[in-house]
Design a protein around this motif. Structure first.
Motif, PDB file in Angstrom:
ATOM      1  N   THR A   1      10.481 -13.969  -8.595  1.00 12.87           N
ATOM      2  CA  THR A   1      10.048 -12.590  -8.411  1.00 12.87           C
ATOM      3  C   THR A   1       9.653 -12.020  -9.762  1.00 12.87           C
ATOM      4  OG1 THR A   1      11.550 -12.284  -6.543  1.00 12.87           O
ATOM      5  CG2 THR A   1      10.754 -10.298  -7.612  1.00 12.87           C
ATOM      6  N   THR A   2       8.472 -11.399  -9.822  1.00 11.91           N
ATOM      7  CA  THR A   2       8.054 -10.761 -11.068  1.00 11.91           C
ATOM      8  C   THR A   2       8.542  -9.313 -11.065  1.00 11.91           C
ATOM      9  OG1 THR A   2       5.934 -10.101 -10.150  1.00 11.91           O
ATOM     10  CG2 THR A   2       6.010 -12.193 -11.312  1.00 11.91           C
ATOM     11  N   LEU A   3       8.809  -8.807 -12.271  1.00 11.01           N
ATOM     12  CA  LEU A   3       9.221  -7.422 -12.400  1.00 11.01           C
ATOM     13  C   LEU A   3       8.832  -6.910 -13.766  1.00 11.01           C
ATOM     14  CD1 LEU A   3      12.425  -7.045 -13.962  1.00 11.01           C
ATOM     15  CD2 LEU A   3      12.557  -8.924 -12.364  1.00 11.01           C
ATOM     16  N   THR A   4       8.844  -5.607 -13.920  1.00  7.72           N
ATOM     17  CA  THR A   4       8.546  -4.974 -15.190  1.00  7.72           C
ATOM     18  C   THR A   4       9.786  -4.237 -15.658  1.00  7.72           C
ATOM     19  OG1 THR A   4       6.252  -4.685 -14.535  1.00  7.72           O
ATOM     20  CG2 THR A   4       7.012  -3.350 -16.360  1.00  7.72           C
ATOM     21  N   VAL A   5      10.215  -4.522 -16.873  1.00 10.44           N
ATOM     22  CA  VAL A   5      11.348  -3.821 -17.467  1.00 10.44           C
ATOM     23  C   VAL A   5      10.756  -2.750 -18.383  1.00 10.44           C
ATOM     24  CG1 VAL A   5      13.386  -4.040 -18.916  1.00 10.44           C
ATOM     25  CG2 VAL A   5      12.790  -5.874 -17.328  1.00 10.44           C
ATOM     26  N   LEU A   6      11.076  -1.502 -18.131  1.00  9.78           N
ATOM     27  CA  LEU A   6      10.428  -0.411 -18.856  1.00  9.78           C
ATOM     28  C   LEU A   6      10.870  -0.283 -20.306  1.00  9.78           C
ATOM     29  CD1 LEU A   6      10.428   2.304 -16.061  1.00  9.78           C
ATOM     30  CD2 LEU A   6       8.587   0.755 -16.746  1.00  9.78           C
ATOM     31  N   MET A   7      12.120  -0.523 -20.588  1.00 13.43           N
ATOM     32  CA  MET A   7      12.616  -0.330 -21.958  1.00 13.43           C
ATOM     33  C   MET A   7      13.320  -1.596 -22.422  1.00 13.43           C
ATOM     34  SD  MET A   7      13.997   3.574 -21.717  1.00 13.43           S
ATOM     35  CE  MET A   7      14.257   3.723 -23.465  1.00 13.43           C
ATOM     36  N   GLU A   8      12.537  -2.573 -22.900  1.00 17.54           N
ATOM     37  CA  GLU A   8      13.097  -3.825 -23.406  1.00 17.54           C
ATOM     38  C   GLU A   8      12.630  -4.003 -24.846  1.00 17.54           C
ATOM     39  OE1 GLU A   8      13.852  -8.275 -21.767  1.00 17.54           O
ATOM     40  OE2 GLU A   8      12.096  -7.230 -21.047  1.00 17.54           O
ATOM     41  N   ASP A   9      13.562  -4.242 -25.738  1.00 17.93           N
ATOM     42  CA  ASP A   9      13.241  -4.354 -27.166  1.00 17.93           C
ATOM     43  C   ASP A   9      12.144  -5.381 -27.427  1.00 17.93           C
ATOM     44  OD1 ASP A   9      15.114  -2.466 -27.811  1.00 17.93           O
ATOM     45  OD2 ASP A   9      16.668  -3.919 -28.331  1.00 17.93           O
ATOM     46  N   GLY A  10      11.110  -4.951 -28.151  1.00 17.45           N
ATOM     47  CA  GLY A  10      10.053  -5.853 -28.578  1.00 17.45           C
ATOM     48  C   GLY A  10       9.031  -6.215 -27.516  1.00 17.45           C
TER      49      GLY A  10
ATOM     50  N   ASN B   1       8.072  -9.839 -16.391  1.00 13.43           N
ATOM     51  CA  ASN B   1       9.287 -10.622 -16.555  1.00 13.43           C
ATOM     52  C   ASN B   1       9.553 -11.299 -15.216  1.00 13.43           C
ATOM     53  OD1 ASN B   1       9.954  -9.568 -19.245  1.00 13.43           O
ATOM     54  ND2 ASN B   1      10.256  -7.668 -18.169  1.00 13.43           N
ATOM     55  N   TYR B   2      10.453 -12.243 -15.200  1.00 15.91           N
ATOM     56  CA  TYR B   2      10.696 -13.011 -13.985  1.00 15.91           C
ATOM     57  C   TYR B   2      12.192 -13.121 -13.687  1.00 15.91           C
ATOM     58  CZ  TYR B   2       5.876 -14.393 -14.681  1.00 15.91           C
ATOM     59  OH  TYR B   2       4.515 -14.371 -14.856  1.00 15.91           O
ATOM     60  N   VAL B   3      12.509 -13.063 -12.420  1.00 14.89           N
ATOM     61  CA  VAL B   3      13.862 -13.358 -11.961  1.00 14.89           C
ATOM     62  C   VAL B   3      13.740 -14.510 -10.977  1.00 14.89           C
ATOM     63  CG1 VAL B   3      15.880 -12.553 -10.683  1.00 14.89           C
ATOM     64  CG2 VAL B   3      14.702 -11.015 -12.236  1.00 14.89           C
ATOM     65  N   TRP B   4      14.440 -15.581 -11.281  1.00 13.11           N
ATOM     66  CA  TRP B   4      14.500 -16.726 -10.383  1.00 13.11           C
ATOM     67  C   TRP B   4      15.837 -16.669  -9.654  1.00 13.11           C
ATOM     68  CZ3 TRP B   4      10.858 -20.511  -9.519  1.00 13.11           C
ATOM     69  CH2 TRP B   4       9.759 -20.481 -10.356  1.00 13.11           C
ATOM     70  N   VAL B   5      15.810 -16.872  -8.356  1.00 18.66           N
ATOM     71  CA  VAL B   5      17.031 -16.917  -7.557  1.00 18.66           C
ATOM     72  C   VAL B   5      17.122 -18.303  -6.946  1.00 18.66           C
ATOM     73  CG1 VAL B   5      18.306 -15.922  -5.628  1.00 18.66           C
ATOM     74  CG2 VAL B   5      16.818 -14.476  -7.001  1.00 18.66           C
ATOM     75  N   TYR B   6      18.269 -18.941  -7.127  1.00 18.74           N
ATOM     76  CA  TYR B   6      18.520 -20.268  -6.561  1.00 18.74           C
ATOM     77  C   TYR B   6      19.729 -20.166  -5.645  1.00 18.74           C
ATOM     78  CZ  TYR B   6      15.783 -21.598 -10.638  1.00 18.74           C
ATOM     79  OH  TYR B   6      14.805 -21.693 -11.588  1.00 18.74           O
TER      80      TYR B   6
ATOM     81  N   ASP C   1      18.440 -16.072 -12.515  1.00 14.75           N
ATOM     82  CA  ASP C   1      18.021 -16.488 -13.853  1.00 14.75           C
ATOM     83  C   ASP C   1      16.885 -15.574 -14.311  1.00 14.75           C
ATOM     84  OD1 ASP C   1      17.622 -17.907 -16.194  1.00 14.75           O
ATOM     85  OD2 ASP C   1      16.544 -19.535 -15.207  1.00 14.75           O
ATOM     86  N   TYR C   2      17.144 -14.718 -15.297  1.00 14.79           N
ATOM     87  CA  TYR C   2      16.140 -13.795 -15.827  1.00 14.79           C
ATOM     88  C   TYR C   2      15.393 -14.465 -16.963  1.00 14.79           C
ATOM     89  CZ  TYR C   2      14.239  -9.802 -18.354  1.00 14.79           C
ATOM     90  OH  TYR C   2      13.400  -8.942 -19.005  1.00 14.79           O
ATOM     91  N   GLN C   3      14.059 -14.402 -16.915  1.00 17.00           N
ATOM     92  CA  GLN C   3      13.218 -15.021 -17.945  1.00 17.00           C
ATOM     93  C   GLN C   3      12.139 -14.030 -18.404  1.00 17.00           C
ATOM     94  OE1 GLN C   3      13.662 -18.053 -19.312  1.00 17.00           O
ATOM     95  NE2 GLN C   3      15.466 -18.332 -18.028  1.00 17.00           N
ATOM     96  N   LEU C   4      11.813 -14.084 -19.689  1.00 17.71           N
ATOM     97  CA  LEU C   4      10.769 -13.215 -20.222  1.00 17.71           C
ATOM     98  C   LEU C   4       9.375 -13.681 -19.846  1.00 17.71           C
ATOM     99  CD1 LEU C   4      12.168 -12.595 -23.811  1.00 17.71           C
ATOM    100  CD2 LEU C   4      12.301 -11.105 -21.818  1.00 17.71           C
ATOM    101  N   SER C   5       9.204 -14.970 -19.613  1.00 13.65           N
ATOM    102  CA  SER C   5       7.868 -15.482 -19.258  1.00 13.65           C
ATOM    103  C   SER C   5       7.997 -16.652 -18.314  1.00 13.65           C
ATOM    104  CB  SER C   5       7.118 -15.912 -20.506  1.00 13.65           C
ATOM    105  OG  SER C   5       7.780 -16.949 -21.165  1.00 13.65           O
TER     106      SER C   5
END
Length: 63
Positions: A24-33, A40-45, A59-63
Motif C-alpha cells: 500500500t502506498t501512502l504519503t507521510v506529511l511530516m517526515e524528516d528529509g 512511502n510504502y507499507v507492506w503487510v504479510y 513493514d514500512y519502507q521509504l521506497s
C-alpha cells in the motif's frame, strides 16, 4: 528487543507454506528529509491457509 521479536515472527511467517502480501502506498506529511509529495510504502504479510499460527507483519519502507 523489538527487532528480535520481529525476526522471530518473520521466521515463523516464512516457514509457512502459504502467505498473503499487500503493498500500500501512502504519503507521510511530516517526515524528516522528505517532501510530503513523496510516496512511502507499507507492506503487510500474513500467514494464510490452515496454519495454527496467525502472524501478521507490517513493514514500512521509504521506497
Amino acid at each position: 528487543m523489538v527487532r528480535r521479536a520481529f525476526q522471530h515472527l518473520r521466521k515463523e511467517l516464512l516457514s509457512d507454506e502459504m502467505l498473503h502480501a499487500n503493498e500500500t502506498t501512502l504519503t507521510v506529511l511530516m517526515e524528516d528529509g522528505r517532501k510530503a509529495t513523496q510516496k512511502n510504502y507499507v507492506w503487510v504479510y500474513r500467514i494464510s491457509g490452515d496454519s495454527k499460527s496467525s502472524v501478521v507483519l507490517y513493514d514500512y519502507q521509504l521506497s
